[in-house]
Design a protein around this motif. Structure first.
Motif, PDB file in Angstrom:
ATOM      1  N   ARG A  26     -43.814  30.014 -31.030  1.00  0.00           N
ATOM      2  CA  ARG A  26     -43.078  30.266 -29.802  1.00  0.00           C
ATOM      3  C   ARG A  26     -41.654  29.738 -29.917  1.00  0.00           C
ATOM      4  O   ARG A  26     -41.375  28.787 -30.642  1.00  0.00           O
ATOM      5  CB  ARG A  26     -43.788  29.597 -28.609  1.00  0.00           C
ATOM      6  CG  ARG A  26     -45.232  30.033 -28.448  1.00  0.00           C
ATOM      7  CD  ARG A  26     -45.935  29.301 -27.335  1.00  0.00           C
ATOM      8  NE  ARG A  26     -45.377  29.635 -26.028  1.00  0.00           N
ATOM      9  CZ  ARG A  26     -45.828  29.158 -24.881  1.00  0.00           C
ATOM     10  NH1 ARG A  26     -46.830  28.289 -24.886  1.00  0.00           N
ATOM     11  NH2 ARG A  26     -45.289  29.515 -23.729  1.00  0.00           N
ATOM     12  N   ARG A  27     -40.763  30.379 -29.164  1.00  0.00           N
ATOM     13  CA  ARG A  27     -39.373  29.940 -29.136  1.00  0.00           C
ATOM     14  C   ARG A  27     -39.265  28.572 -28.466  1.00  0.00           C
ATOM     15  O   ARG A  27     -39.980  28.281 -27.510  1.00  0.00           O
ATOM     16  CB  ARG A  27     -38.510  30.951 -28.378  1.00  0.00           C
ATOM     17  CG  ARG A  27     -38.334  32.258 -29.120  1.00  0.00           C
ATOM     18  CD  ARG A  27     -37.657  33.303 -28.253  1.00  0.00           C
ATOM     19  NE  ARG A  27     -36.315  32.930 -27.863  1.00  0.00           N
ATOM     20  CZ  ARG A  27     -35.221  33.118 -28.595  1.00  0.00           C
ATOM     21  NH1 ARG A  27     -35.330  33.684 -29.792  1.00  0.00           N
ATOM     22  NH2 ARG A  27     -34.029  32.762 -28.162  1.00  0.00           N
ATOM     23  N   ASP A  28     -38.377  27.746 -28.991  1.00  0.00           N
ATOM     24  CA  ASP A  28     -38.109  26.454 -28.368  1.00  0.00           C
ATOM     25  C   ASP A  28     -36.598  26.300 -28.212  1.00  0.00           C
ATOM     26  O   ASP A  28     -35.817  27.005 -28.839  1.00  0.00           O
ATOM     27  CB  ASP A  28     -38.687  25.317 -29.209  1.00  0.00           C
ATOM     28  CG  ASP A  28     -38.097  25.279 -30.605  1.00  0.00           C
ATOM     29  OD1 ASP A  28     -37.009  24.704 -30.769  1.00  0.00           O
ATOM     30  OD2 ASP A  28     -38.717  25.842 -31.538  1.00  0.00           O
ATOM     31  N   ARG A  29     -36.190  25.367 -27.395  1.00  0.00           N
ATOM     32  CA  ARG A  29     -34.769  25.227 -27.073  1.00  0.00           C
ATOM     33  C   ARG A  29     -33.923  24.900 -28.293  1.00  0.00           C
ATOM     34  O   ARG A  29     -32.822  25.409 -28.456  1.00  0.00           O
ATOM     35  CB  ARG A  29     -34.586  24.142 -26.011  1.00  0.00           C
ATOM     36  CG  ARG A  29     -35.068  24.544 -24.637  1.00  0.00           C
ATOM     37  CD  ARG A  29     -34.743  23.460 -23.621  1.00  0.00           C
ATOM     38  NE  ARG A  29     -35.254  23.845 -22.318  1.00  0.00           N
ATOM     39  CZ  ARG A  29     -34.549  23.790 -21.194  1.00  0.00           C
ATOM     40  NH1 ARG A  29     -33.306  23.365 -21.236  1.00  0.00           N
ATOM     41  NH2 ARG A  29     -35.090  24.140 -20.046  1.00  0.00           N
ATOM     42  N   THR A  30     -34.446  24.015 -29.156  1.00  0.00           N
ATOM     43  CA  THR A  30     -33.659  23.591 -30.317  1.00  0.00           C
ATOM     44  C   THR A  30     -33.353  24.764 -31.226  1.00  0.00           C
ATOM     45  O   THR A  30     -32.200  24.995 -31.625  1.00  0.00           O
ATOM     46  CB  THR A  30     -34.417  22.502 -31.105  1.00  0.00           C
ATOM     47  OG1 THR A  30     -34.631  21.380 -30.258  1.00  0.00           O
ATOM     48  CG2 THR A  30     -33.614  22.080 -32.321  1.00  0.00           C
TER      49      THR A  30
END
Length: 264
Positions: free
Chosen positions: A78-82
């Motif tokens: 999944r996409r993460d902010r970093t």
């Protein structure tokens, strides 16, 4: 992470859609590395899988297996902010990728708000300046500006989070020929100034030869050949499919292309 290793590492990437009789194996065992600050191109006809590779790396598509590392760190599912800040994407259609009811200011502010970055107003003005647009653009809507200006806004939105990687999905194909060179030269200038790493998808070999140091040719989901742009310009590929792409001036045969790759 160590600056000595590749910025992007992809190993045995596979992407499938559907199940059973309707299953489509869109990307097959694709592997490649991209060095920090390098531009790497993916070329091939429509449906060859090149944009699907970008969508898997950016995790806009979840139907993939394999290993993707960014600056040595393996990506999760999944996409993460970093990683979102580290790697941004510029899409093909600059109008479709911008919210038609949001002003340019809203469009550029949104990622800053999501990532809770400071100095938002100053960052918006700086982003506009970096892509060659004036302050008068700030409160206009996408329909009030040209296609080339919209793509500059899309690039500004990608850069405003200060990423290290840009994924470029046919970034000039929707633009007039007279504007394409301006956008490509802007991308080259930004890469040089910021030390960006580019992964670019295009069906236009001239665009890739202008932008990239190395090129991978895709057909039916596979890498069939990797070339330096010097080899591309000199017209010395080893595969028939690549030679077809090079000589594609209305005589390109999709049926012939299919015969160049066979699967077990």
């Amino acid at each position: 992470m160590s600056a000595a290793g590749p910025m992007i590492e992809v190993q045995n990437l596979n992407v499938t859609f559907g199940q059973g009789r309707t299953e489509l194996h869109a990307v097959r065992d694709v592997s490649f590395d991209i060095a920090r600050g390098e531009s790497f191109g993916l070329v091939g006809e429509s449906g060859s899988g090149k944009s699907t590779v970008l969508r898997a790396i950016s995790r806009l598509s979840g139907n993939w297996t394999g290993t993707v590392r960014i600056d040595g760190a393996e990506l999760g599912r999944r996409r993460d902010r970093t990683t979102a800040r580290q790697m941004q994407m510029v899409f093909q259609d600059p109008y479709g990728s911008l919210h038609p009811r949001h002003t340019i200011n809203d469009i550029l502010m949104e990622p800053l708000e999501i990532h809770r970055m400071d100095r938002r107003g100053a960052r918006v003005l700086q982003a506009l300046d970096e892509v060659g647009l004036g302050i008068e653009m700030r409160f206009r809507y996408p329909y009030q500006i040209s296609g080339g200006q919209r793509q500059r806004i899309a690039i500004a939105r990608a850069l405003i989070l200060e990423p290290e990687i840009l994924l470029l999905d046919e970034p000039t194909s929707a633009l007039d020929v007279s504007v394409q060179a301006e956008i490509l030269n802007l991308l080259k200038t930004l890469q040089r100034e910021r030390g960006l790493t580019y992964l670019m998808v295009s069906h236009n070999l001239a665009v890739v030869a202008h932008m990239c140091e190395r090129v991978a040719v895709m057909n039916r989901g596979q890498f069939i050949e990797e070339l330096t742009t010097a080899q591309l310009r000199s017209g010395t590929p080893t595969q028939d499919y690549t030679r077809q792409l090079l000589s594609a001036s209305g005589q390109y045969s999709r049926d012939t292309a299919k015969s160049f790759v066979t699967f077990e």
